[in-house]
Scaffold this active site. Sequence first.
Site, mmCIF file in Angstrom:
data_model
loop_
_atom_site.group_PDB
_atom_site.id
_atom_site.type_symbol
_atom_site.label_atom_id
_atom_site.label_comp_id
_atom_site.label_asym_id
_atom_site.label_seq_id
_atom_site.Cartn_x
_atom_site.Cartn_y
_atom_site.Cartn_z
ATOM 1 N N HIS A 92 16.963 37.171 24.961
ATOM 2 C CA HIS A 92 15.507 37.015 25.070
ATOM 3 C C HIS A 92 14.745 38.350 24.987
ATOM 4 O O HIS A 92 13.749 38.549 25.676
ATOM 5 C CB HIS A 92 15.158 36.258 26.372
ATOM 6 C CG HIS A 92 15.571 36.981 27.627
ATOM 7 N ND1 HIS A 92 15.919 36.336 28.787
ATOM 8 C CD2 HIS A 92 15.691 38.299 27.900
ATOM 9 C CE1 HIS A 92 16.219 37.221 29.707
ATOM 10 N NE2 HIS A 92 16.091 38.424 29.202
ATOM 11 N N HIS A 108 11.237 39.108 34.907
ATOM 12 C CA HIS A 108 11.480 40.555 34.932
ATOM 13 C C HIS A 108 10.340 41.239 35.692
ATOM 14 O O HIS A 108 9.569 42.004 35.112
ATOM 15 C CB HIS A 108 11.580 41.109 33.518
ATOM 16 C CG HIS A 108 12.623 40.453 32.658
ATOM 17 N ND1 HIS A 108 12.480 39.189 32.125
ATOM 18 C CD2 HIS A 108 13.844 40.890 32.254
ATOM 19 C CE1 HIS A 108 13.567 38.891 31.416
ATOM 20 N NE2 HIS A 108 14.404 39.898 31.481
ATOM 21 N N HIS A 151 24.037 44.511 27.417
ATOM 22 C CA HIS A 151 23.005 45.550 27.317
ATOM 23 C C HIS A 151 22.820 46.235 28.654
ATOM 24 O O HIS A 151 23.031 45.652 29.713
ATOM 25 C CB HIS A 151 21.680 45.040 26.751
ATOM 26 C CG HIS A 151 20.914 43.972 27.524
ATOM 27 N ND1 HIS A 151 21.466 42.776 27.935
ATOM 28 C CD2 HIS A 151 19.624 43.930 27.926
ATOM 29 C CE1 HIS A 151 20.532 42.044 28.532
ATOM 30 N NE2 HIS A 151 19.405 42.730 28.562
ATOM 31 N N GLU A 193 22.722 39.047 33.042
ATOM 32 C CA GLU A 193 21.873 37.912 32.646
ATOM 33 C C GLU A 193 22.704 36.739 32.120
ATOM 34 O O GLU A 193 22.246 35.594 32.124
ATOM 35 C CB GLU A 193 20.861 38.346 31.567
ATOM 36 C CG GLU A 193 19.778 39.275 32.108
ATOM 37 C CD GLU A 193 18.748 39.667 31.056
ATOM 38 O OE1 GLU A 193 17.661 40.110 31.447
ATOM 39 O OE2 GLU A 193 19.014 39.553 29.839
HETATM 40 C C1 DHB Z 1 15.547 44.323 26.420
HETATM 41 C C2 DHB Z 1 16.374 43.235 26.696
HETATM 42 C C3 DHB Z 1 16.130 42.391 27.761
HETATM 43 O O1 DHB Z 1 16.911 41.343 28.111
HETATM 44 C C4 DHB Z 1 15.013 42.601 28.542
HETATM 45 O O2 DHB Z 1 14.772 41.720 29.529
HETATM 46 C C5 DHB Z 1 14.181 43.686 28.311
HETATM 47 C C6 DHB Z 1 14.443 44.539 27.238
HETATM 48 C C7 DHB Z 1 15.795 45.233 25.277
HETATM 49 O O3 DHB Z 1 16.849 45.149 24.621
HETATM 50 O O4 DHB Z 1 14.939 46.062 24.962
HETATM 51 FE FE FE Z 2 16.124 40.319 30.163
#
Ligand code: DHB
Ligand code: FE
Length: 280
Positions: free
Chosen positions: A12, A59, A193, A240
């Site tokens: 997302h 978030h 990530h 997540e």
């Molecule tokens: C990014 C990914 C995420 O899941 C998020 O909540 C905020 C930023 C990103 O890859 O920039």
């Molecule tokens: Fe996220």
Amino acid sequence: MARITAGVATSHVPLIGRAIDTGDTQSEYWKPLFDGYEFTRKWIAAEKPDVVFLVFNDHASAFDLKLIPTFAIGTGETFKPADEGFGPRAVPDVKGAPDLAWHIAQSVIQDDFDLTIVNEMDVDHGLTVPLSLMFGQPDAWPCRVIPFAVNVVVYPVPNGRRCYNLGRAIARAVEKFDEDLNVQIWGTGGMSHQLQGPRAGLINQTWDKSFLDRLADAPEELADIPHIEYIREAGSEGIELVMWLVMRGALGDKVKELHRHYHVPASNTAVGHIILENQR
Ligand code: DHB
Ligand code: FE
């Protein structure tokens, strides 16, 4: 009766929303990412879900350190896109499904899972970016949505097994709802990530692909993955992925994988996307 027909998982990433909103989906950087959703857009237009039970994480948009619900169900009539610092995205308001949401809250709370009931909540990229990926840029979203927020931002966060079992309780609730509804459940976030600290930018394609490989037929293995493995292998924000396990838990033992897409890079994130059809 209401029935859960399919589960959809997708990352997302906020920048994906920006690419859609600014008409940049066909650029060299973004085209391969969006091509992987073409199948889904056609599939979902034919499936026409009445309600999407959308598992996402907030978030620090609707909730902050003042209030940290582990699991929050949106029971309101409408939910507005959140202002995440650059103004709210120009996407439609989300229409809720209060009757079904209250029914699920009643059933799941009686079934041993504490939920926070939320009548007012702005919804951030965790929810709106998946809607944009599946439905594009309509004047109104084509289905009702029950937002379901899981805390994966402030520790302690719920483990994968609990999320998986919660999915099962959600399925038991939906199956008892006395209205003929086609319900899909979506799990968002992930894949690997890390947005912070010395390991910022971490991507682990091998680990992500193994997670995708096991989602349909070996979900019990995934439910046993401890927090420390998500952090070590998939980065601090890889946690997540426990929200995908809520989705998987809400499907039956037998599912059919209809579509899969995995793409790197997208902003800081490895994007994963899968569709699982419930077999009954
Ligand atoms: C990014 C990914 C995420 O899941 C998020 O909540 C905020 C930023 C990103 O890859 O920039
Ligand atoms: Fe996220």
